[in-house]
Scaffold this motif. Structure first.
Motif, mmCIF file in Angstrom:
data_model
loop_
_atom_site.group_PDB
_atom_site.id
_atom_site.type_symbol
_atom_site.label_atom_id
_atom_site.label_comp_id
_atom_site.label_asym_id
_atom_site.label_seq_id
_atom_site.Cartn_x
_atom_site.Cartn_y
_atom_site.Cartn_z
ATOM 1 N N MET A 164 3.189 35.279 -30.253
ATOM 2 C CA MET A 164 3.121 36.660 -29.428
ATOM 3 C C MET A 164 4.124 36.200 -28.099
ATOM 4 O O MET A 164 3.970 35.029 -27.688
ATOM 5 C CB MET A 164 1.795 36.923 -28.858
ATOM 6 N N VAL A 165 4.788 37.316 -27.883
ATOM 7 C CA VAL A 165 5.733 37.017 -26.492
ATOM 8 C C VAL A 165 4.839 36.746 -25.446
ATOM 9 O O VAL A 165 5.450 36.057 -24.572
ATOM 10 C CB VAL A 165 6.722 38.284 -26.377
ATOM 11 N N THR A 166 3.624 37.170 -25.210
ATOM 12 C CA THR A 166 2.711 37.191 -24.169
ATOM 13 C C THR A 166 2.460 35.725 -24.268
ATOM 14 O O THR A 166 1.872 35.280 -23.199
ATOM 15 C CB THR A 166 1.515 37.982 -24.343
ATOM 16 N N ASP A 167 2.560 34.808 -25.170
ATOM 17 C CA ASP A 167 2.443 33.470 -25.115
ATOM 18 C C ASP A 167 3.427 32.573 -24.561
ATOM 19 O O ASP A 167 3.184 31.518 -24.060
ATOM 20 C CB ASP A 167 2.060 32.815 -26.317
ATOM 21 N N ILE A 168 4.456 33.141 -24.206
ATOM 22 C CA ILE A 168 5.551 32.532 -23.481
ATOM 23 C C ILE A 168 5.286 32.261 -22.102
ATOM 24 O O ILE A 168 4.702 33.124 -21.292
ATOM 25 C CB ILE A 168 6.986 33.479 -23.592
ATOM 26 N N TYR A 169 5.373 30.896 -21.607
ATOM 27 C CA TYR A 169 5.158 30.560 -20.407
ATOM 28 C C TYR A 169 5.689 31.581 -18.974
ATOM 29 O O TYR A 169 6.762 32.101 -19.173
ATOM 30 C CB TYR A 169 5.868 29.238 -19.850
ATOM 31 N N ASN A 170 4.757 32.215 -18.249
ATOM 32 C CA ASN A 170 5.170 33.106 -17.131
ATOM 33 C C ASN A 170 5.780 34.472 -17.797
ATOM 34 O O ASN A 170 6.701 34.993 -16.953
ATOM 35 C CB ASN A 170 5.887 32.470 -16.119
ATOM 36 N N TYR A 171 5.462 34.789 -19.053
ATOM 37 C CA TYR A 171 6.004 36.163 -19.510
ATOM 38 C C TYR A 171 5.469 37.235 -18.633
ATOM 39 O O TYR A 171 4.391 37.221 -18.319
ATOM 40 C CB TYR A 171 5.774 36.295 -20.868
ATOM 41 N N LEU A 172 6.557 38.047 -18.400
ATOM 42 C CA LEU A 172 6.105 39.153 -17.179
ATOM 43 C C LEU A 172 6.874 40.267 -17.882
ATOM 44 O O LEU A 172 7.961 40.335 -17.511
ATOM 45 C CB LEU A 172 6.306 38.936 -15.988
ATOM 46 N N PRO A 173 6.265 41.429 -18.406
ATOM 47 C CA PRO A 173 7.056 42.772 -18.668
ATOM 48 C C PRO A 173 7.394 43.383 -17.469
ATOM 49 O O PRO A 173 6.324 43.556 -16.572
ATOM 50 C CB PRO A 173 6.118 43.635 -19.524
ATOM 51 N N ILE A 174 8.679 43.786 -17.366
ATOM 52 C CA ILE A 174 9.004 44.621 -15.988
ATOM 53 C C ILE A 174 9.198 46.032 -16.206
ATOM 54 O O ILE A 174 8.617 47.066 -15.560
ATOM 55 C CB ILE A 174 10.380 44.051 -15.500
ATOM 56 N N SER A 175 9.676 46.349 -17.572
ATOM 57 C CA SER A 175 9.873 47.960 -17.794
ATOM 58 C C SER A 175 9.714 47.937 -19.569
ATOM 59 O O SER A 175 9.518 46.816 -20.061
ATOM 60 C CB SER A 175 11.254 48.416 -17.460
ATOM 61 N N THR A 176 9.908 49.111 -20.050
ATOM 62 C CA THR A 176 9.712 49.034 -21.454
ATOM 63 C C THR A 176 11.303 48.166 -22.048
ATOM 64 O O THR A 176 11.279 48.085 -23.478
ATOM 65 C CB THR A 176 10.011 50.478 -21.966
ATOM 66 N N THR A 177 12.368 47.962 -21.392
ATOM 67 C CA THR A 177 13.350 47.454 -21.688
ATOM 68 C C THR A 177 13.566 45.984 -21.038
ATOM 69 O O THR A 177 14.822 45.582 -21.421
ATOM 70 C CB THR A 177 14.637 48.281 -21.571
ATOM 71 N N LEU A 178 12.780 45.695 -20.103
ATOM 72 C CA LEU A 178 13.108 44.347 -19.503
ATOM 73 C C LEU A 178 11.957 43.736 -19.453
ATOM 74 O O LEU A 178 10.807 44.120 -19.139
ATOM 75 C CB LEU A 178 13.850 44.803 -18.092
ATOM 76 N N ALA A 179 12.119 42.264 -19.723
ATOM 77 C CA ALA A 179 11.138 41.323 -19.479
ATOM 78 C C ALA A 179 11.464 39.947 -19.004
ATOM 79 O O ALA A 179 12.636 39.850 -19.166
ATOM 80 C CB ALA A 179 10.040 41.104 -20.689
ATOM 81 N N THR A 180 10.869 39.020 -18.331
ATOM 82 C CA THR A 180 11.104 37.943 -17.854
ATOM 83 C C THR A 180 10.126 37.024 -18.335
ATOM 84 O O THR A 180 9.119 37.312 -18.735
ATOM 85 C CB THR A 180 11.080 37.968 -16.235
ATOM 86 N N ALA A 181 10.578 35.396 -18.102
ATOM 87 C CA ALA A 181 9.723 34.513 -18.642
ATOM 88 C C ALA A 181 10.261 33.000 -18.419
ATOM 89 O O ALA A 181 11.589 33.209 -17.779
ATOM 90 C CB ALA A 181 9.634 34.565 -20.401
ATOM 91 N N GLY A 182 9.665 32.371 -18.473
ATOM 92 C CA GLY A 182 9.976 30.726 -18.456
ATOM 93 C C GLY A 182 10.702 30.569 -19.934
ATOM 94 O O GLY A 182 10.752 31.392 -20.691
ATOM 95 N N GLN A 183 10.814 29.305 -20.131
ATOM 96 C CA GLN A 183 11.553 28.766 -21.323
ATOM 97 C C GLN A 183 10.839 28.924 -22.717
ATOM 98 O O GLN A 183 9.728 28.489 -22.753
ATOM 99 C CB GLN A 183 11.953 27.244 -21.152
ATOM 100 N N PRO A 184 11.218 29.903 -23.535
ATOM 101 C CA PRO A 184 10.471 30.037 -24.903
ATOM 102 C C PRO A 184 10.815 28.837 -25.694
ATOM 103 O O PRO A 184 11.724 27.907 -25.491
ATOM 104 C CB PRO A 184 11.319 31.096 -25.324
ATOM 105 N N THR A 185 9.730 28.563 -26.390
ATOM 106 C CA THR A 185 10.109 27.394 -27.659
ATOM 107 C C THR A 185 10.832 28.134 -28.652
ATOM 108 O O THR A 185 11.303 29.218 -28.477
ATOM 109 C CB THR A 185 8.613 27.005 -28.125
#
Length: 145
Positions: A1-22
């Motif tokens: 799940m994307v929520t498992d990506i390090y420091n994943y943070l949804p900003i809006s329905t079209t924008l999210a931020t995160a640390g490095q995904p595997t």
């Protein structure tokens, strides 16, 4: 799940931020409906994937590397970032770096320059970190342009 990506943070329905995904997490990113991946990390950053472009593009997503030097973010870096977001305003975008620190600062600035109130924009930024002196000077400089 994307929520498992390090420091994943949804900003809006079209924008999210995160640390490095595997490598495997990029499949989750695609399954979550993201169309575009922007990478602000350096190729030498912690956990960087040497073949990230091919991993992302194999999932059917567009890939934009904008390597931002941690100790020296530039206005040109930010302008390139703004351009990519503007070009893909109607698509779902994941922006990542190594830890989501570069990204949270860039997204904070993007949101502020696009009319998001300070209190709302800073709340997302400070969920990730409190910018150090280098990054705070960069933020202040961009906002004073």
């Amino acid at each position: 799940m994307v929520t498992d990506i390090y420091n994943y943070l949804p900003i809006s329905t079209t924008l999210a931020t995160a640390g490095q995904p595997t490598e495997g997490q990029f499949a989750d990113v695609a399954q979550a409906g993201f169309d575009v991946v922007v990478n602000l990390a350096m190729p030498t950053s912690t956990n960087a994937l040497p073949d990230e472009r091919s991993v992302v593009e194999a999932q059917g997503m567009a890939y934009y590397p904008i390597p931002v030097v941690w100790e020296q973010p530039t206005l040109a870096d930010f302008q390139q970032f703004q351009s990519v977001l503007a070009d893909h305003a109607d698509q779902k975008v994941l922006v990542h770096c190594a830890m989501n620190m570069r990204v949270s600062a860039f997204v904070y600035l993007h949101r502020r320059l696009n009319g998001v109130p300070e209190t709302e924009a800073v709340a997302s930024l400070t969920k990730i970190w409190q910018p150090n002196d280098i990054w705070q000077r960069f933020i202040d400089a961009v906002l004073s342009e």
